[in-house]
Structure formats: C-alpha cells, structure tokens
Design a protein around this motif. Structure first.
Motif, PDB file in Angstrom:
ATOM      1  N   PHE A  21       3.108   3.011 -10.800  1.00 34.08           N
ATOM      2  CA  PHE A  21       2.287   2.506 -11.888  1.00 34.08           C
ATOM      3  C   PHE A  21       0.804   2.754 -11.619  1.00 34.08           C
ATOM      4  O   PHE A  21       0.350   2.793 -10.476  1.00 34.08           O
ATOM      5  CB  PHE A  21       2.497   0.997 -12.074  1.00 34.08           C
ATOM      6  CG  PHE A  21       3.799   0.633 -12.748  1.00 34.08           C
ATOM      7  CD1 PHE A  21       3.947   0.737 -14.122  1.00 34.08           C
ATOM      8  CD2 PHE A  21       4.868   0.190 -11.996  1.00 34.08           C
ATOM      9  CE1 PHE A  21       5.141   0.407 -14.738  1.00 34.08           C
ATOM     10  CE2 PHE A  21       6.068  -0.151 -12.598  1.00 34.08           C
ATOM     11  CZ  PHE A  21       6.210  -0.037 -13.978  1.00 34.08           C
ATOM     12  N   ASP A  23      -2.609   0.862 -12.148  1.00 38.33           N
ATOM     13  CA  ASP A  23      -2.991  -0.537 -12.320  1.00 38.33           C
ATOM     14  C   ASP A  23      -4.438  -0.645 -12.770  1.00 38.33           C
ATOM     15  O   ASP A  23      -5.324   0.009 -12.222  1.00 38.33           O
ATOM     16  CB  ASP A  23      -2.814  -1.302 -11.009  1.00 38.33           C
ATOM     17  CG  ASP A  23      -1.373  -1.261 -10.505  1.00 38.33           C
ATOM     18  OD1 ASP A  23      -0.465  -1.177 -11.343  1.00 38.33           O
ATOM     19  OD2 ASP A  23      -1.173  -1.291  -9.278  1.00 38.33           O
ATOM     20  N   THR A  35      -5.655  -7.586 -17.263  1.00 40.73           N
ATOM     21  CA  THR A  35      -4.949  -6.627 -16.413  1.00 40.73           C
ATOM     22  C   THR A  35      -3.984  -5.797 -17.256  1.00 40.73           C
ATOM     23  O   THR A  35      -3.572  -6.209 -18.344  1.00 40.73           O
ATOM     24  CB  THR A  35      -4.143  -7.330 -15.303  1.00 40.73           C
ATOM     25  OG1 THR A  35      -3.106  -8.122 -15.902  1.00 40.73           O
ATOM     26  CG2 THR A  35      -5.037  -8.223 -14.465  1.00 40.73           C
ATOM     27  N   LYS A  37      -0.754  -2.541 -16.660  1.00 41.65           N
ATOM     28  CA  LYS A  37      -0.009  -1.591 -15.831  1.00 41.65           C
ATOM     29  C   LYS A  37       0.547  -0.528 -16.760  1.00 41.65           C
ATOM     30  O   LYS A  37       1.075  -0.826 -17.828  1.00 41.65           O
ATOM     31  CB  LYS A  37       1.139  -2.279 -15.086  1.00 41.65           C
ATOM     32  CG  LYS A  37       0.697  -3.266 -14.019  1.00 41.65           C
ATOM     33  CD  LYS A  37       1.869  -3.902 -13.304  1.00 41.65           C
ATOM     34  CE  LYS A  37       2.475  -2.990 -12.252  1.00 41.65           C
ATOM     35  NZ  LYS A  37       1.608  -2.824 -11.086  1.00 41.65           N
ATOM     36  N   ALA A 384       6.607  -5.147 -16.294  1.00 42.67           N
ATOM     37  CA  ALA A 384       5.268  -4.848 -16.824  1.00 42.67           C
ATOM     38  C   ALA A 384       5.130  -5.306 -18.267  1.00 42.67           C
ATOM     39  O   ALA A 384       4.635  -4.585 -19.133  1.00 42.67           O
ATOM     40  CB  ALA A 384       4.942  -3.359 -16.687  1.00 42.67           C
ATOM     41  N   GLY A 450       3.346  -4.795  -6.902  1.00 48.38           N
ATOM     42  CA  GLY A 450       4.349  -5.152  -7.893  1.00 48.38           C
ATOM     43  C   GLY A 450       5.563  -5.820  -7.298  1.00 48.38           C
ATOM     44  O   GLY A 450       6.192  -6.684  -7.921  1.00 48.38           O
ATOM     45  N   HIS A 473      -3.083 -12.080  -9.741  1.00 52.28           N
ATOM     46  CA  HIS A 473      -2.633 -10.834 -10.380  1.00 52.28           C
ATOM     47  C   HIS A 473      -2.101  -9.898  -9.293  1.00 52.28           C
ATOM     48  O   HIS A 473      -2.707  -8.873  -8.981  1.00 52.28           O
ATOM     49  CB  HIS A 473      -3.782 -10.171 -11.135  1.00 52.28           C
ATOM     50  CG  HIS A 473      -4.497 -11.097 -12.067  1.00 52.28           C
ATOM     51  ND1 HIS A 473      -3.966 -11.472 -13.286  1.00 52.28           N
ATOM     52  CD2 HIS A 473      -5.683 -11.750 -11.947  1.00 52.28           C
ATOM     53  CE1 HIS A 473      -4.807 -12.297 -13.888  1.00 52.28           C
ATOM     54  NE2 HIS A 473      -5.853 -12.484 -13.097  1.00 52.28           N
ATOM     55  N   GLY A 475       0.240  -7.666  -8.937  1.00 51.03           N
ATOM     56  CA  GLY A 475       0.557  -6.265  -9.199  1.00 51.03           C
ATOM     57  C   GLY A 475      -0.647  -5.369  -9.335  1.00 51.03           C
ATOM     58  O   GLY A 475      -0.531  -4.148  -9.245  1.00 51.03           O
ATOM     59  N   VAL A 476      -1.831  -5.949  -9.561  1.00 49.71           N
ATOM     60  CA  VAL A 476      -3.048  -5.146  -9.712  1.00 49.71           C
ATOM     61  C   VAL A 476      -4.102  -5.571  -8.685  1.00 49.71           C
ATOM     62  O   VAL A 476      -5.296  -5.330  -8.871  1.00 49.71           O
ATOM     63  CB  VAL A 476      -3.616  -5.240 -11.146  1.00 49.71           C
ATOM     64  CG1 VAL A 476      -2.649  -4.637 -12.145  1.00 49.71           C
ATOM     65  CG2 VAL A 476      -3.931  -6.684 -11.518  1.00 49.71           C
ATOM     66  N   ASP A 658       2.552  -8.515 -14.252  1.00 52.14           N
ATOM     67  CA  ASP A 658       2.481  -7.460 -13.259  1.00 52.14           C
ATOM     68  C   ASP A 658       3.348  -7.677 -12.033  1.00 52.14           C
ATOM     69  O   ASP A 658       3.362  -6.834 -11.144  1.00 52.14           O
ATOM     70  CB  ASP A 658       1.027  -7.250 -12.819  1.00 52.14           C
ATOM     71  CG  ASP A 658       0.383  -8.539 -12.320  1.00 52.14           C
ATOM     72  OD1 ASP A 658       0.806  -9.617 -12.748  1.00 52.14           O
ATOM     73  OD2 ASP A 658      -0.552  -8.463 -11.505  1.00 52.14           O
ATOM     74  N   SER A 659       4.072  -8.786 -11.939  1.00 56.86           N
ATOM     75  CA  SER A 659       4.910  -9.014 -10.772  1.00 56.86           C
ATOM     76  C   SER A 659       5.816 -10.215 -10.996  1.00 56.86           C
ATOM     77  O   SER A 659       5.725 -10.905 -12.019  1.00 56.86           O
ATOM     78  CB  SER A 659       4.025  -9.251  -9.530  1.00 56.86           C
ATOM     79  OG  SER A 659       4.802  -9.276  -8.358  1.00 56.86           O
TER      80      SER A 659
END
Length: 683
Positions: A21, A23, A35, A37, A384, A450, A473, A475-476, A658-659
């Motif tokens: 991904f 991000d 945010t 993805k 996502a 993620g 956040h 995942g990012v 994001d996760s």
C-alpha cells in the motif's frame, strides 16, 4: 477569507510507498488528521497522486510534502539497474569481489551476490596517490580517454570512479570525472571522493558503485515527481526521506541516490521513537509489520540506534550513516510453505500487492498470513476501509493446501501459520535487543504498520515486554514519520591523529570546512539561516583498533578531555570493556548539517472516567486466537468511537481504516490522551 479558515487550509502531508500500500498522512492547519491507503501502483507516482485524491486534498493547499520511497531498495533487491561501469586504479579491479577476504557470516543462507558491476565493465587506468595524498604517478590522461571511449562504445549509462587513496587527495578522481563527462555526455559520473571520502577501499568502492547505479533511477524519479506535483498545484519543495533519518531535495537525490536505499524504513523508526516518548517511554522497540516485510528498530534512552555500515544485499555494504533497522521477510503477504523435510515455514517470499494473498481474489494461490488471519477471524472481510474485499473461501482453499500434507484442518493450519510468523518476528526483536545487551523487558513495544497491531500482543507476551503501544493511525505511522524529520546531510572526512597530541586549531579548521559544505547544501535546498543547526562528531578508537565510536563535540574546541572520557564510557557500554590508560586516537570527523522543519502538533485529549463508559461493539465475531483451542465470541469495536480513557477487556478486536488491533484474552487495552492504545496483561 478568515484567519481561521486560512490556517485550516495550510496542509502538511507525507506519503510513504510500501510494497503493498501507499500510505498518506495529512495534518490540516487546525490539527485535524486525515489518512488514506491506496494500493501501490506499478508507477509509484500514480499511487502518490491517487492516494492524495482519495484523501480529498488539493495540492494547491499543501505547504509541506515529505516522501518515503522504496524505489531505491527495490532496485537493489531486483537488480534492475542501468548499465554501470567502474574505473579504478591499476591493480584494484577486483576489490568488489575480494571484499575483505573473509566469509563475513557463517550462516549458510548468507550468500554474497555478484557485484553490481560485472568484471568486464570494471576498467583500470594508470595513476597512483599515496597514503599521505602525494601524487606517486600522475593520471595518464591519454589512457583515461581511451577508457572513456571504450565505455562509450559499450553504451554505459553510469560510471563509478574509485581510485585508491582518493580520500586523501581527490585530484585524480576529479580529473577522470571531467574526462568522462567530456567523452560521455549525458552519462552519470560518481566519484568515491565525493560520495564517501574515507579509508577502506572495499566499503568506499561498494558504496560508490551502489550510488552510481541508483542515481540514474532516483534522479529521474525525483524530478518527475517534482514536476507532476508542480503540475498538480504544489508550489513548495519536494522532500525525500533518506536512510539517515533526514530529508533531501531532488537536487541532492540526483547526486546521492544511495542515501535513499533505506528511505521508508527509517521513517517508521523515527515515528516509533516519537510515539513512545509521548507516552513516557525513553526505551522502546519499533515493530513495523507491513504487507511484505517487518522492520524492527530500537531506541535506548531516547536515542535511536544508528550504523555506518549496512546493506540491502548481503556482502555489498553501503556506508552512509543510517538508522539501524533490522528487516525480515515477514508481512501480511508472506507466504506459508513446506520445506523439503515437510516443516512449515513462513516467508520471506511474499505475494506482494499483485496478485496478493489468495483472499484478494486476484489469481494468488499461495496461503499467506493475511489468509490465515482471515480464517481465524482476527481480520474482517474488508481492508483499508473497503478498498479491498476479502474472499474467505479463497483463503481457506489456499490454507487447506498447506494443511493437507501436515494432517491438519484449515483452522489449526491457520493457527500454525501465525505462530511461525510470530516466532520469526520475535527472533528479529531478540537480535536487535538481547544480542546487543538490551533486555526487552525494559522496553515498550510500538506496534504499527498495516499488520503490526495484529501480532504485537503475542510478541510482547513471548518476550516479556510489559507494554504495547498501538499508535492512533498504525497503518500510516511510517508516513507520519516522514513528517517528523528535518533536512539533514552527513559530511565526513578522515582525520587520523593521537587524541592526546592533536592540533586543536587544525581540527577546528577541518570542522569548519565540513560545516561550510553543509551550509552550502542547505542553502541550495532553500533552508533559512535561522533554521540551520550543525552537530559535530569525532570518531574515536583505541590505538590499534579499526572499529570506532562517534562522540559528539561542542564548538569552539578547547580540549578533547571530555571526548576521550565519553569514548571510554561508550566503549564499555557497547563492548563491556574499557581501558582508561590506553591511548585513544581520532579516526574520522563528521558534521551533521540540519535544516529544521516545522513539526506536526497534537493536543492531548481530556480523559474520561472509564467506569462511566460502556463500549458498544459494531459486531461480535467468532474468533479462533492462535493460543486458544476453541473459537470465542469476540466483540469488534470501531476505534473512532473509543474516547481517551476508555478501557477494553480482551478478548476483543479494534478495527479502523488502516489496521486492526488484536487484544487477546487476558489482556487489557486503554486509550491514552494522545489516542494511543496501550495493551498490558490483565491484572
């Protein structure tokens, strides 16, 4: 337009491109975080633009853009280089293959790949500089032009010039570069005296060759990105994250492409330290698990570990300063497989983003960690925020192909796949902590990426780590790390001298020259004078050693007594040995030129009384946790609806764009004032 609305439109953004991904992390002027993805594209720039479009941000409103990219890393891994040549001193053609003449590692899996430049394209020229910088044999210019014409016929696209002892006198390398540029217009030329003016020709040659190979890739990419963003309305500097934990402009990336070889990896380490310190932890371990790999970093007493010798490919060192990160092939897309003995393995092969895990329904047939988590129920059927729909039937079919030879059902095989993945990642944490004399029980574990929050609690349990921090956040988080860095350049030069007898005036003048070069680079990158900061370091060692320790110094120089004392202390800490009676010598000096950039700010939230809050799940899912024998009814909470101070009792799952965070049985999770989830064993 009101002042408040104008402030809200001043947007800072960072984009990190990963294997699966892309991000996007955005902070508006009023502090609001956005945010996004987006699946990584074949053309990474398209992913950057699409991710920003998905976030609903106009480039005209962006005042700051920082970017971490894997383009250099991927080029080194896949060896998709332009045709590269090397010109060196007669007698030194095979330094890249001789290396240091040792095995370096007794791990049978550590096999040295062939050099980036084949022997056919490594040509020698008559010249010689002595160890003291004196010219012993002048560069044969006619011979040099013959070499250049040979390279022109071979249609090389980049040349590395690596002369012996050029770190003491760059005269011959600079002349050779001029000849090559005259005879080979348009060809990129890199000299070792510019890239790494240090002793040890193998490391210097290896770094220079890597840089020469990457400049024709990084340069056009950086310039194209800069042009595309300008066309989209962005009017400020494009900043590219480099391995040392700073950023550089495209102009510098065109010159030092190899500095981006660990770009996105460094961002995660920076972010994890920042998050841990916000939570009050000076000791922390960063655990960044993405779609393809897991990156582990360590912060001791608030200081991130760094190294001056690292590699993407074993046996080919890159000696630019870098944040020390241990990377293993363990991610959401890591493939489960059986070895020749029938044992279950996990990674380092990855399904990547295309075709991806079997559950993506894009022709991927291999069982991955994502497929196993989907079967267990720890991952829902959308990723996502719905960008990716997951097909459990496809995941189950893939896992069953692993389960059948082992005599297991799909559920048990999925548990086993996750346990093997967790064991691999726990071993990586042991390597970066216990192996270096640190007890992981004295650290907090920052789980992000993620897939990091899916596994972090199990790793902490295995290693005895008392607290897991899951950022707001996760995942990012690496993208956020890109926003926390400054413009930074590390400049070094050799300076061999006895610390007890050094001429402080001459040493100070050498520092001044490095500082002047650093200032020149910062000016070229439009850094204002008031935003410039310079740090000074002396690399010291005991007489007769070859390993050195960097010790910070302050200006003006009046004495090196404090430097020597600090060296003894640091040497004892790192090697459990110090001899204050032994002679100490200076090996190298360096200056870190920093252009300070504004940092994002977050206001702490007011904590609620957890006794007055009852979380409401968005669903209850039947989940089979890796350490449990039966499925448990597990509430799934939307993280966006959990206020600061809320406490959750495991087992439960916290879902977000994001996760996904897994809170196993006998574990509690609390939301702190910064929005982090703190996971601890239940009392």
């Amino acid at each position: 337009m009101t002042e408040a609305s104008s402030r809200a439109e001043r947007i800072r953004t960072a984009v990190d491109i990963g294997g699966t991904f892309t991000d996007v992390f955005i902070q508006r002027g009023d502090g609001t975080i956005v945010t996004a993805k987006y699946p990584t594209q074949a053309d990474p720039i398209e992913g950057v633009l699409a991710g920003m479009k998905q976030a609903g941000v106009s480039w005209e409103d962006v005042e700051f853009f920082s970017h971490g990219t894997t383009i250099a890393t991927n080029a080194l891994i896949t060896r998709r280089f332009p045709r590269v040549a090397m010109v060196t001193t007669e007698g030194f053609r095979d330094v890249l293959e001789i290396r240091r003449g040792d095995r370096e590692s007794w791990d049978p899996y550590d096999e040295v790949a062939p050099p980036i430049v084949s022997r056919r394209h490594r040509l020698t020229v008559r010249e010689r500089i002595g160890y003291d910088g004196k010219v012993l044999q002048a560069l044969d210019e006619d011979h040099a032009r013959d070499i250049a014409r040979i390279l022109r016929r071979r249609e090389v696209e980049a040349v590395a010039v690596c002369f012996v002892n050029s770190f003491t006198n760059p005269e011959h390398e600079e002349l050779m570069a001029e000849i090559l540029q005259e005879e080979l217009p348009g060809v990129s030329v890199t000299t070792s005296s510019d890239v790494l003016p240090e002793i040890f020709e193998y490391e210097r040659f290896s770094t220079t060759v890597a840089n020469a190979a990457l400049v024709p890739i990084i340069g056009p990419y950086a310039r194209t990105l800069e042009g595309r963003l300008s066309e989209s309305g962005y009017a400020n500097d494009v900043l590219l994250l480099h391995s040392g934990g700073g950023v550089m402009t495209p102009a510098m990336a065109e010159r030092y492409g190899a500095r981006l070889a660990a770009s996105g990896i460094a961002a995660g380490a920076i972010a994890s330290r920042h998050i841990a310190r916000m939570c009050g932890f000076e000791n922390s371990i960063g655990f960044d698990m993405g779609g393809t790999s897991t990156d582990v970093s360590l912060t001791d007493d608030g200081v991130l570990g760094t190294t001056n010798r690292w590699s993407v490919e074993f046996g080919h060192p890159i000696c630019f300063p870098s944040i020390e990160v241990l990377t293993i092939g363990a991610g959401g897309g890591s493939i489960a497989w059986l070895d020749d003995a029938g044992s279950l393995r996990n990674g380092p092969q990855s399904a990547g983003s295309d075709p991806g895990p079997a559950c993506y329904g894009m022709s991927g047939a291999d069982a991955t960690n994502t497929d196993a988590n989907l079967i267990l129920g720890t991952v829902g059927r959308k990723l996502a925020g719905g960008v990716r729909e997951l097909d459990e039937s496809q995941a189950r079919a893939a896992v069953e192909r692993i389960a059948a030879p082992l005599g297991l059902d799909a559920d048990t095989a999925a548990q086993s796949i996750i346990k093997v993945a967790n064991a691999n990642m726990a071993d990586a944490i042991r390597l970066i902590s216990i192996r270096k004399g640190h007890d992981p029980r004295d650290f907090a574990l920052v789980g992000f990426g993620g897939a990091g929050p899916l596994h972090a609690a199990y790793l902490a349990k295995d290693l005895g780590i008392p607290t897991v921090i899951i950022p707001p956040h996760p995942g990012v988080t690496s993208a956020m790390g890109c926003m926390l860095v400054d413009v930074q350049h590390d400049l070094t030069t050799m300076y061999l001298a006895d610390a007890a007898e050094v001429d402080l005036g001459h040493l100070a003048e050498s520092f001044r020259k490095l500082q002047a070069e650093g200032r020149e680079r910062l000016v070229a990158e439009h850094v204002a004078e008031q935003d410039m900061v310079f740090e000074y370091y002396v690399d010291t060692r005991y007489m007769g050693q070859w390993r050195a320790i960097a010790v910070p110094v302050t200006m003006p120089l009046t004495s090196l007594d404090d430097v020597v004392a600090t060296f003894h202390t640091q040497h004892h800490k790192e090697h459990n040995y110090a001899d204050e009676q032994a002679g100490v010598e200076i090996y190298r000096i360096s200056v870190r030129a920093i252009g300070v950039t504004p940092k994002p700010t977050v206001e702490p939230a007011q904590l609620i009384d957890p006794a007055e809050f009852t979380p409401v799940p968005i669903e209850v899912r039947r989940v089979l946790f890796p350490d449990e024998s039966t499925r448990l009814d597990t509430p799934v909470y939307d993280r966006a609806h959990l206020p600061a101070g809320a406490i959750l009792d495991g087992p439960c799952i916290v879902d977000q764009l994001d996760s996904t965070t897994v809170v196993p049985p006998r574990t509690t999770a609390q939301v702190d004032e910064w929005g982090n989830l703190l996971l601890r064993p239940a009392v």
